[in-house]
Write an enzyme that holds these catalytic residues in place. Structure first.
Site, PDB file in Angstrom:
ATOM      1  N   ASP A 286       0.814  -1.227   0.000  1.00 50.20           N
ATOM      2  CA  ASP A 286       0.000   0.000   0.000  1.00 50.20           C
ATOM      3  C   ASP A 286       0.847   1.276   0.000  1.00 50.20           C
ATOM      4  OD1 ASP A 286      -2.225  -1.657   0.112  1.00 50.20           O
ATOM      5  OD2 ASP A 286      -2.269  -1.622   2.301  1.00 50.20           O
TER       6      ASP A 286
ATOM      7  N   LYS B  34       1.905   2.185  -5.134  1.00 46.79           N
ATOM      8  CA  LYS B  34       2.459   1.652  -6.388  1.00 46.79           C
ATOM      9  C   LYS B  34       1.526   1.925  -7.568  1.00 46.79           C
ATOM     10  CE  LYS B  34       2.454  -2.353  -4.399  1.00 46.79           C
ATOM     11  NZ  LYS B  34       2.121  -1.999  -2.998  1.00 46.79           N
TER      12      LYS B  34
ATOM     13  N   GLY C  97      -4.542  -4.201  -3.791  1.00 45.90           N
ATOM     14  CA  GLY C  97      -5.531  -3.156  -4.072  1.00 45.90           C
ATOM     15  C   GLY C  97      -4.753  -1.922  -4.481  1.00 45.90           C
ATOM     16  N   HIS C  98      -4.741  -1.620  -5.765  1.00 44.72           N
ATOM     17  CA  HIS C  98      -3.929  -0.509  -6.287  1.00 44.72           C
ATOM     18  C   HIS C  98      -4.850   0.632  -6.705  1.00 44.72           C
ATOM     19  CE1 HIS C  98      -0.374  -3.430  -7.244  1.00 44.72           C
ATOM     20  NE2 HIS C  98      -0.716  -3.397  -5.969  1.00 44.72           N
TER      21      HIS C  98
ATOM     22  N   GLN D 225       1.984  -5.998  -3.268  1.00 51.92           N
ATOM     23  CA  GLN D 225       2.446  -6.119  -1.876  1.00 51.92           C
ATOM     24  C   GLN D 225       3.718  -5.279  -1.703  1.00 51.92           C
ATOM     25  OE1 GLN D 225       1.414  -9.485  -3.467  1.00 51.92           O
ATOM     26  NE2 GLN D 225      -0.488  -8.480  -2.921  1.00 51.92           N
TER      27      GLN D 225
HETATM   28  P1  GDP Z   1      -0.747   0.384  -3.569  1.00 50.87           P
HETATM   29  O1  GDP Z   1      -1.335  -0.905  -3.113  1.00 50.87           O
HETATM   30  O2  GDP Z   1       0.728   0.445  -3.328  1.00 50.87           O
HETATM   31  O3  GDP Z   1      -1.093   0.744  -4.977  1.00 50.87           O
HETATM   32  O4  GDP Z   1      -1.372   1.514  -2.632  1.00 50.87           O
HETATM   33  P2  GDP Z   1      -2.925   1.634  -2.210  1.00 50.87           P
HETATM   34  O5  GDP Z   1      -3.706   2.107  -3.361  1.00 50.87           O
HETATM   35  O6  GDP Z   1      -3.385   0.393  -1.537  1.00 50.87           O
HETATM   36  O7  GDP Z   1      -2.818   2.709  -1.065  1.00 50.87           O
HETATM   37  C1  GDP Z   1      -2.313   3.988  -1.287  1.00 50.87           C
HETATM   38  C2  GDP Z   1      -3.394   5.001  -0.903  1.00 50.87           C
HETATM   39  O8  GDP Z   1      -2.818   6.276  -0.775  1.00 50.87           O
HETATM   40  C3  GDP Z   1      -4.483   5.133  -1.947  1.00 50.87           C
HETATM   41  O9  GDP Z   1      -5.688   5.449  -1.319  1.00 50.87           O
HETATM   42  C4  GDP Z   1      -3.984   6.307  -2.797  1.00 50.87           C
HETATM   43  O10 GDP Z   1      -5.041   6.998  -3.451  1.00 50.87           O
HETATM   44  C5  GDP Z   1      -3.367   7.175  -1.741  1.00 50.87           C
HETATM   45  N1  GDP Z   1      -2.236   8.011  -2.168  1.00 50.87           N
HETATM   46  C6  GDP Z   1      -1.269   7.724  -3.074  1.00 50.87           C
HETATM   47  N2  GDP Z   1      -0.339   8.713  -3.100  1.00 50.87           N
HETATM   48  C7  GDP Z   1      -0.737   9.616  -2.187  1.00 50.87           C
HETATM   49  C8  GDP Z   1      -0.181  10.856  -1.724  1.00 50.87           C
HETATM   50  O11 GDP Z   1       0.883  11.294  -2.141  1.00 50.87           O
HETATM   51  N3  GDP Z   1      -0.877  11.525  -0.747  1.00 50.87           N
HETATM   52  C9  GDP Z   1      -2.034  11.050  -0.230  1.00 50.87           C
HETATM   53  N4  GDP Z   1      -2.643  11.756   0.717  1.00 50.87           N
HETATM   54  N5  GDP Z   1      -2.594   9.900  -0.653  1.00 50.87           N
HETATM   55  C10 GDP Z   1      -1.932   9.193  -1.596  1.00 50.87           C
HETATM   56  P1  IMO Z   2      -0.872  -4.129  -2.276  1.00 51.13           P
HETATM   57  O1  IMO Z   2      -0.444  -4.685  -3.613  1.00 51.13           O
HETATM   58  C1  IMO Z   2      -0.926  -4.527   2.059  1.00 51.13           C
HETATM   59  C2  IMO Z   2      -0.955  -8.607   3.688  1.00 51.13           C
HETATM   60  C3  IMO Z   2      -2.223  -9.061   4.391  1.00 51.13           C
HETATM   61  C4  IMO Z   2      -1.635 -10.033   5.384  1.00 51.13           C
HETATM   62  C5  IMO Z   2      -0.501 -10.684   4.600  1.00 51.13           C
HETATM   63  C6  IMO Z   2      -0.875 -12.006   3.942  1.00 51.13           C
HETATM   64  O2  IMO Z   2      -2.173  -3.440  -2.316  1.00 51.13           O
HETATM   65  O3  IMO Z   2       0.216  -3.336  -1.645  1.00 51.13           O
HETATM   66  P2  IMO Z   2      -2.418 -12.729   1.900  1.00 51.13           P
HETATM   67  O4  IMO Z   2      -3.827 -12.367   1.559  1.00 51.13           O
HETATM   68  O5  IMO Z   2      -1.411 -12.341   0.883  1.00 51.13           O
HETATM   69  O6  IMO Z   2      -2.287 -14.150   2.323  1.00 51.13           O
HETATM   70  O7  IMO Z   2      -2.096 -11.851   3.225  1.00 51.13           O
HETATM   71  O8  IMO Z   2      -0.149  -9.756   3.586  1.00 51.13           O
HETATM   72  N1  IMO Z   2      -1.179  -8.110   2.309  1.00 51.13           N
HETATM   73  C7  IMO Z   2      -1.119  -6.817   1.968  1.00 51.13           C
HETATM   74  N2  IMO Z   2      -0.946  -5.711   2.724  1.00 51.13           N
HETATM   75  N3  IMO Z   2      -1.020  -4.432   0.724  1.00 51.13           N
HETATM   76  C8  IMO Z   2      -1.169  -5.523  -0.054  1.00 51.13           C
HETATM   77  O9  IMO Z   2      -1.144  -5.460  -1.408  1.00 51.13           O
HETATM   78  C9  IMO Z   2      -1.257  -6.788   0.573  1.00 51.13           C
HETATM   79  N4  IMO Z   2      -1.424  -8.050   0.131  1.00 51.13           N
HETATM   80  C10 IMO Z   2      -1.354  -8.841   1.198  1.00 51.13           C
HETATM   81  O10 IMO Z   2      -2.874  -7.991   5.024  1.00 51.13           O
HETATM   82  O11 IMO Z   2      -1.061  -9.338   6.455  1.00 51.13           O
HETATM   83 MG    MG Z   3      -2.843  -1.570  -1.831  1.00 53.82          MG
END
Ligand code: GDP
Ligand code: IMO
Ligand code: MG
Length: 429
Positions: free
Chosen positions: A13, A16, A40-41, A230
């Protein structure tokens, strides 16, 4: 041509998805190389927000092809839901999406096994996303798995039946209570029915031998970006085991997850937040179980993109960051969510760990070691809004100092800073 890589350096998270979307106009192909719908991207632009689980984050640029690589595991039900959600907003993903025939399938029984495994672990559960990730990768490595390429075979139903029977053999041997267990709100039978409908629809997508397609494309001079899911600290070999996911999230995973040689790896971009978060269980040295952690969660809207769970929050952890940089060979750092620290007069950064009273800056074998405590360095916060800033030079001095510290400690330049979720809120060095 070489394959550039974008991957996460913390516990996932990091942002990416946003960064892959920002880079996409410069690439012909975006390829996911591991993980599954546990990811979840999030991508935001034009006041719209999208969360992708299986589909690569380059899908919003029509002239870029997106490949779901062989290292990814796919739940057809979740995949087709994603396709339909995109279609509702006018994005026809099938036009620029390819699926590797070697990618493995997540069966409904994998999700059941995931739930059972977690419930049997009790207090020591991993906090899995319950998407069937562990059991599906287990079957891949145990050589039992079904692959996307199998769905067009005449005896696919028979292959499915054999594996499902094997799963039920295990399921029945556990004394787990399965009453009330649902899958995205559906009973097992209803989920299985939808899963097969989704399999039927998947047949309309373009299936390729991803490794042939990518190597040929590189030979023809096409540019490729690999998208990680991840984060490095969730890597099955090097993360905070056993509180990890079941794939190699590090740069090495690009080769096996796409079928390209290490010689073909180009620039490696490491994405990290200006602080740290973690969702699920497991050690987290800089976690703040206090008001400061709550402020980070609130400012950063730190709730899981896949499960909605609140994310645990804490200060930036430099020993962990350096470890991740080493494992991946990161060439360029991208700092995300700097704006989340806007309201702080002072910020802390963990520069070392103290373990058994001894100061260390190496990531230990056992991050859960009870004697481990972070050693913090306090820095001035910028205590000002970053909105409106459009260049690195205009960043407030304390933020520039924070960036310089990270560069000095890691030896890697911070080439991009993100100051908001929208695609345009991105500053390049
Ligand atoms: P990913 O899994 O690495 O793609 O990241 P996620 O989407 O799960 O989580 C990142 C969260 O931070 C999302 O809700 C994005 O919309 C948000 N986000 C990304 N860059 C920024 C930033 O620079 N500032 C803020 N406030 N939110 C951001
Ligand atoms: P993105 O791509 C954050 C965490 C889960 C749990 C552990 C194992 O959005 O960054 P799993 O379902 O893979 O067996 O869970 O890994 N986890 C993540 N945490 N971002 C993710 O993906 C994750 N994918 C798995 O919360 O702790
Ligand atoms: Mg994510």
């Amino acid at each position: 041509m070489k394959v550039d890589v974008i991957l996460g350096l913390q516990w996932g998270d990091e942002g990416k998805g946003k960064i892959v979307d920002v880079f996409t106009p410069h690439y012909d192909i975006i390829a996911r190389f591991q993980g599954g719908p546990n990811a979840g991207h999030t991508i935001e632009f034009d006041a719209k927000k999208f969360v992708l689980h299986t589909i690569p984050s380059g899908i919003f640029h029509r002239s870029t092809l997106n490949l779901i690589g062989n290292g990814v595991i796919i739940d057809p039900f979740i995949f087709i839901n994603e396709i339909d959600k995109l279609a509702e907003t006018g994005v026809q993903a099938c036009e620029n999406l390819l699926i590797s025939s070697r990618a493995h399938l997540i069966l409904p029984t994998h999700r059941m096994l995931d739930a059972i495994s977690e419930s049997l672990k009790g207090q020591s559960k991993i906090g899995s996303t319950l998407k069937g990730i562990g059991p599906a990768y287990t079957d891949k490595f145990a050589r039992n798995g079904l692959r996307v390429g199998n769905i067009n075979e005449k005896n696919f139903m028979e292959q499915y039946r054999v594996l499902k029977e094997m799963h039920f053999h295990s399921i029945n041997s556990f004394s787990a209570n399965l009453t009330g267990l649902t899958f995205d709100g559906l009973s097992f039978d209803a989920y299985e029915k939808k899963w097969f409908e989704a399999i039927g629809r998947m047949k309309n997508f373009r299936m390729v031998e991803g490794e042939q397609f990518l190597n040929k494309s590189l030979d023809e001079g096409k540019s490729v970006m690999a998208e990680g899911a991840q984060g490095t600290l969730l890597d099955v070999d090097f993360g905070s085991y056993p509180f990890v996911t079941s794939s190699n999230t590090i740069a090495a995973g690009v080769c096996s997850g796409l079928g390209i040689s290490p010689h073909r790896i180009g620039k490696i971009y490491g994405v990290f937040k200006a602080y740290c978060t973690r969702v699920g269980s497991g050690p987290f040295p800089t976690e703040l179980n206090n008001e400061t952690g709550a402020v980070l969660r609130c400012n950063g809207n730190e709730f899981g993109s896949t499960t909605g769970r609140p994310r645990r929050c804490g200060w930036l952890d430099l020993p962990a960051l350096k470890y991740s940089i080493m494992l991946n060979g990161v060439d360029s750092l991208i700092m995300m969510k700097a704006d989340v620290l806007n309201t702080f007069a002072k910020i802390n950064v963990c520069s070392k760990y103290k373990i058994n009273g001894q100061v260390k800056d190496e990531f230990p074998f056992d991050l859960s070691n009870e004697t481990l405590e972070p050693v913090y360095q306090e820095m001035n916060g910028w205590n000002t809004r970053l909105g409106g800033i459009d260049s690195f030079d205009a960043l407030p001095a304390p933020l520039s100092e924070y960036i310089r510290l990270i560069e000095k400690e890691t030896g890697v330049p911070v080439e991009m800073v993100s100051i908001g979720p929208d695609r345009v809120q991105t500053l390049k060095q």
